[in-house]
Motif scaffolding. Sequence first.
Motif, PDB file in Angstrom:
ATOM      1  N   CYS A  39      21.602  61.782  43.520  1.00  8.72           N
ATOM      2  CA  CYS A  39      21.753  61.267  42.196  1.00  8.72           C
ATOM      3  C   CYS A  39      22.711  62.231  41.547  1.00  8.72           C
ATOM      4  O   CYS A  39      23.022  63.349  41.522  1.00  8.72           O
ATOM      5  CB  CYS A  39      20.200  61.743  41.460  1.00  8.72           C
ATOM      6  SG  CYS A  39      20.547  61.105  39.709  1.00  8.72           S
TER       7      CYS A  39
ATOM      8  N   HIS B 101      22.814  63.007  38.369  1.00 10.96           N
ATOM      9  CA  HIS B 101      22.267  63.687  37.123  1.00 10.96           C
ATOM     10  C   HIS B 101      22.275  65.090  37.610  1.00 10.96           C
ATOM     11  O   HIS B 101      22.997  66.096  37.239  1.00 10.96           O
ATOM     12  CB  HIS B 101      21.163  62.918  36.589  1.00 10.96           C
ATOM     13  CG  HIS B 101      20.474  63.846  35.637  1.00 10.96           C
ATOM     14  ND1 HIS B 101      19.158  63.996  35.537  1.00 10.96           N
ATOM     15  CD2 HIS B 101      21.068  64.560  34.509  1.00 10.96           C
ATOM     16  CE1 HIS B 101      19.003  64.867  34.196  1.00 10.96           C
ATOM     17  NE2 HIS B 101      20.167  65.103  33.921  1.00 10.96           N
ATOM     18  N   ARG B 102      21.290  65.373  38.376  1.00  5.09           N
ATOM     19  CA  ARG B 102      21.101  66.751  38.719  1.00  5.09           C
ATOM     20  C   ARG B 102      20.538  67.053  39.875  1.00  5.09           C
ATOM     21  O   ARG B 102      20.196  68.046  40.503  1.00  5.09           O
ATOM     22  CB  ARG B 102      20.043  67.505  37.968  1.00  5.09           C
ATOM     23  CG  ARG B 102      20.505  67.902  36.543  1.00  5.09           C
ATOM     24  CD  ARG B 102      19.523  68.328  35.489  1.00  5.09           C
ATOM     25  NE  ARG B 102      18.430  69.370  35.988  1.00  5.09           N
ATOM     26  CZ  ARG B 102      17.187  69.628  35.577  1.00  5.09           C
ATOM     27  NH1 ARG B 102      16.840  68.859  34.705  1.00  5.09           N
ATOM     28  NH2 ARG B 102      16.635  70.449  36.216  1.00  5.09           N
ATOM     29  N   GLY B 103      20.948  66.008  41.006  1.00  2.00           N
ATOM     30  CA  GLY B 103      21.046  66.216  42.429  1.00  2.00           C
ATOM     31  C   GLY B 103      19.742  65.505  43.223  1.00  2.00           C
ATOM     32  O   GLY B 103      19.873  65.998  44.349  1.00  2.00           O
ATOM     33  N   SER B 104      18.778  64.985  42.772  1.00  2.00           N
ATOM     34  CA  SER B 104      17.595  64.784  43.502  1.00  2.00           C
ATOM     35  C   SER B 104      17.962  63.599  44.594  1.00  2.00           C
ATOM     36  O   SER B 104      18.922  62.864  44.308  1.00  2.00           O
ATOM     37  CB  SER B 104      16.551  64.028  42.562  1.00  2.00           C
ATOM     38  OG  SER B 104      15.671  63.575  43.035  1.00  2.00           O
TER      39      SER B 104
ATOM     40  N   CYS C 296      16.265  56.661  40.321  1.00  2.00           N
ATOM     41  CA  CYS C 296      15.959  57.980  40.693  1.00  2.00           C
ATOM     42  C   CYS C 296      14.638  58.316  40.229  1.00  2.00           C
ATOM     43  O   CYS C 296      14.342  58.141  38.780  1.00  2.00           O
ATOM     44  CB  CYS C 296      17.107  59.076  40.267  1.00  2.00           C
ATOM     45  SG  CYS C 296      16.617  60.853  40.578  1.00  2.00           S
TER      46      CYS C 296
ATOM     47  N   TYR D 126      13.130  61.139  39.275  1.00  2.00           N
ATOM     48  CA  TYR D 126      13.099  62.339  38.480  1.00  2.00           C
ATOM     49  C   TYR D 126      13.285  62.009  36.959  1.00  2.00           C
ATOM     50  O   TYR D 126      12.301  62.271  36.134  1.00  2.00           O
ATOM     51  CB  TYR D 126      14.290  63.338  38.971  1.00  2.00           C
ATOM     52  CG  TYR D 126      14.078  64.866  38.536  1.00  2.00           C
ATOM     53  CD1 TYR D 126      12.656  65.370  37.875  1.00  2.00           C
ATOM     54  CD2 TYR D 126      14.941  65.820  39.139  1.00  2.00           C
ATOM     55  CE1 TYR D 126      12.649  66.459  37.663  1.00  2.00           C
ATOM     56  CE2 TYR D 126      14.667  67.016  38.897  1.00  2.00           C
ATOM     57  CZ  TYR D 126      13.427  67.640  38.105  1.00  2.00           C
ATOM     58  OH  TYR D 126      13.110  68.870  37.713  1.00  2.00           O
ATOM     59  N   HIS D 127      14.444  61.338  36.545  1.00  2.00           N
ATOM     60  CA  HIS D 127      14.605  61.027  35.084  1.00  2.00           C
ATOM     61  C   HIS D 127      15.117  59.672  34.825  1.00  2.00           C
ATOM     62  O   HIS D 127      15.611  59.337  33.906  1.00  2.00           O
ATOM     63  CB  HIS D 127      15.649  62.108  34.560  1.00  2.00           C
ATOM     64  CG  HIS D 127      15.435  63.360  34.716  1.00  2.00           C
ATOM     65  ND1 HIS D 127      16.119  64.205  35.979  1.00  2.00           N
ATOM     66  CD2 HIS D 127      14.520  64.424  34.290  1.00  2.00           C
ATOM     67  CE1 HIS D 127      15.857  65.325  35.835  1.00  2.00           C
ATOM     68  NE2 HIS D 127      14.725  65.725  35.122  1.00  2.00           N
ATOM     69  N   ALA D 128      14.967  58.593  35.926  1.00  2.00           N
ATOM     70  CA  ALA D 128      15.075  57.415  35.891  1.00  2.00           C
ATOM     71  C   ALA D 128      16.544  56.949  35.572  1.00  2.00           C
ATOM     72  O   ALA D 128      16.693  55.944  35.159  1.00  2.00           O
ATOM     73  CB  ALA D 128      14.258  56.480  34.944  1.00  2.00           C
ATOM     74  N   TRP D 129      17.371  57.752  36.288  1.00  2.79           N
ATOM     75  CA  TRP D 129      18.959  57.112  36.352  1.00  2.79           C
ATOM     76  C   TRP D 129      18.826  55.975  37.166  1.00  2.79           C
ATOM     77  O   TRP D 129      18.117  56.164  38.134  1.00  2.79           O
ATOM     78  CB  TRP D 129      19.635  58.093  36.648  1.00  2.79           C
ATOM     79  CG  TRP D 129      20.452  59.228  35.525  1.00  2.79           C
ATOM     80  CD1 TRP D 129      19.617  59.691  34.640  1.00  2.79           C
ATOM     81  CD2 TRP D 129      21.654  59.582  35.387  1.00  2.79           C
ATOM     82  NE1 TRP D 129      20.192  60.424  33.828  1.00  2.79           N
ATOM     83  CE2 TRP D 129      21.394  60.628  34.292  1.00  2.79           C
ATOM     84  CE3 TRP D 129      22.553  59.593  36.141  1.00  2.79           C
ATOM     85  CZ2 TRP D 129      22.595  61.295  34.074  1.00  2.79           C
ATOM     86  CZ3 TRP D 129      23.785  60.489  35.691  1.00  2.79           C
ATOM     87  CH2 TRP D 129      23.687  61.157  34.508  1.00  2.79           C
TER      88      TRP D 129
HETATM   89  S1  FES Z   1      18.039  63.923  38.971  1.00  2.00           S
HETATM   90 FE1  FES Z   1      18.100  61.930  39.067  1.00  2.00          FE
HETATM   91  S2  FES Z   1      17.558  61.342  37.189  1.00  2.00           S
HETATM   92 FE2  FES Z   1      17.655  63.274  36.982  1.00  2.00          FE
END
Ligand code: FES
Length: 378
Positions: free
Chosen positions: A98, A100-103, A117, A119-122
Amino acid sequence: MMLQCFSELQTMHAITDSLRKIIGLGYDKAWSMPSEFYTSSEFLALEKERLFRSQWVCVGRSHQVSQVGDYFTTELVGEPLIVVRTNDNQVKILSNVCRHRGSVVVKGSGNTTSFVCPYHAWSYHVDGRLRRAPLIEARADFDLARCRLPDFACEIWGGFIYVNLDNTALPLTPQLTGLSDLIKHYHMDNMVELHSEESIWETNWKCLTENFMEGYHLSTIHNKTLHQITPTRLCQHFPPGEGYFGYFANFPEKLEQRGLYHPDLTHAERQRSVMFAVPPSHVASVTGHIVTYLYLQPDTADTVKVKRGIAFSDSDILECDRQAAIDLFERTMAEDQTQLARLQIGLKSSSVETGPLAPADYEGNVWDFYHYLARKLL
Ligand code: FES
Ligand SMILES: [Fe+2]
């Protein structure tokens, strides 16, 4: 610590020196590589960088993503990947990380119109473009349209999907021209995968590549399985090309045809399996009715992830015939697995030595593989 570094350096020098010394030597001079070649973690790190990141590596069959939106996830030398068929009917290989922050974005396989994703739904379109970034979209310093999952170079050959992680490898298909000519009548790209398996074996990845590609052990280790079909004495090496090497595993004349063969096949082609490698780590055996294959991923210096499968020319094959082909394949794999674990123990012994290789028809592909590695690693 300094002593350890020094000895690691010495090991690396010794291995690369051994590789350098074989360049240009003929099959009559073929000799096995020193044991550190198969046991050194430092050498494995170099292989991961120069082979698995820089060359074409098989990750699956194109039938796994036959419809738009079909995807599966995989990983190669620590790189999470999504293999997907996009709306323009292309197979793409995206980073599964991802922005955003790498998940890791998705797991498993399926059919979808977007990747979300957890984690935060991107969310991302199937071609990797960012679709939504909840509560962040309005920020003036963030341009949603310029954000996407990166993609890696991808090529399809013979129904197999290959990735090149650093996007620098020369196109694969031209490197396989000679092999394509040898196997075109089998129509391997139309064969459908009806069996797949994955496991970790206790062997160095190169030992398994070599094992699959030499016929010297067919009549010993596989005495109760393959010896009746492809005995050692009928093996026939063919000249390697830039991106491949291989041999013909010929059948005894009395062996009956098994399964549905393509009408294009000549008499000689019906009477053999073509064993081929697309190095570093894709090996396969194509016969009239099936192609069996492994695509390997190094785990540690002493272990390898063995992804394998069988694709059939007749996708409506009777269940009993399908099962018989799977049983034969998995039995031979189990025979190799047991033998290779014994080999890895021997290779770690302080008394191990190198030895001469058998004539080209039987072990010439081991020599071809060494030469490929010398070209890519030195
Ligand atoms: S790490 Fe994927 S939405 Fe935040
Ligand atoms: Fe074998």
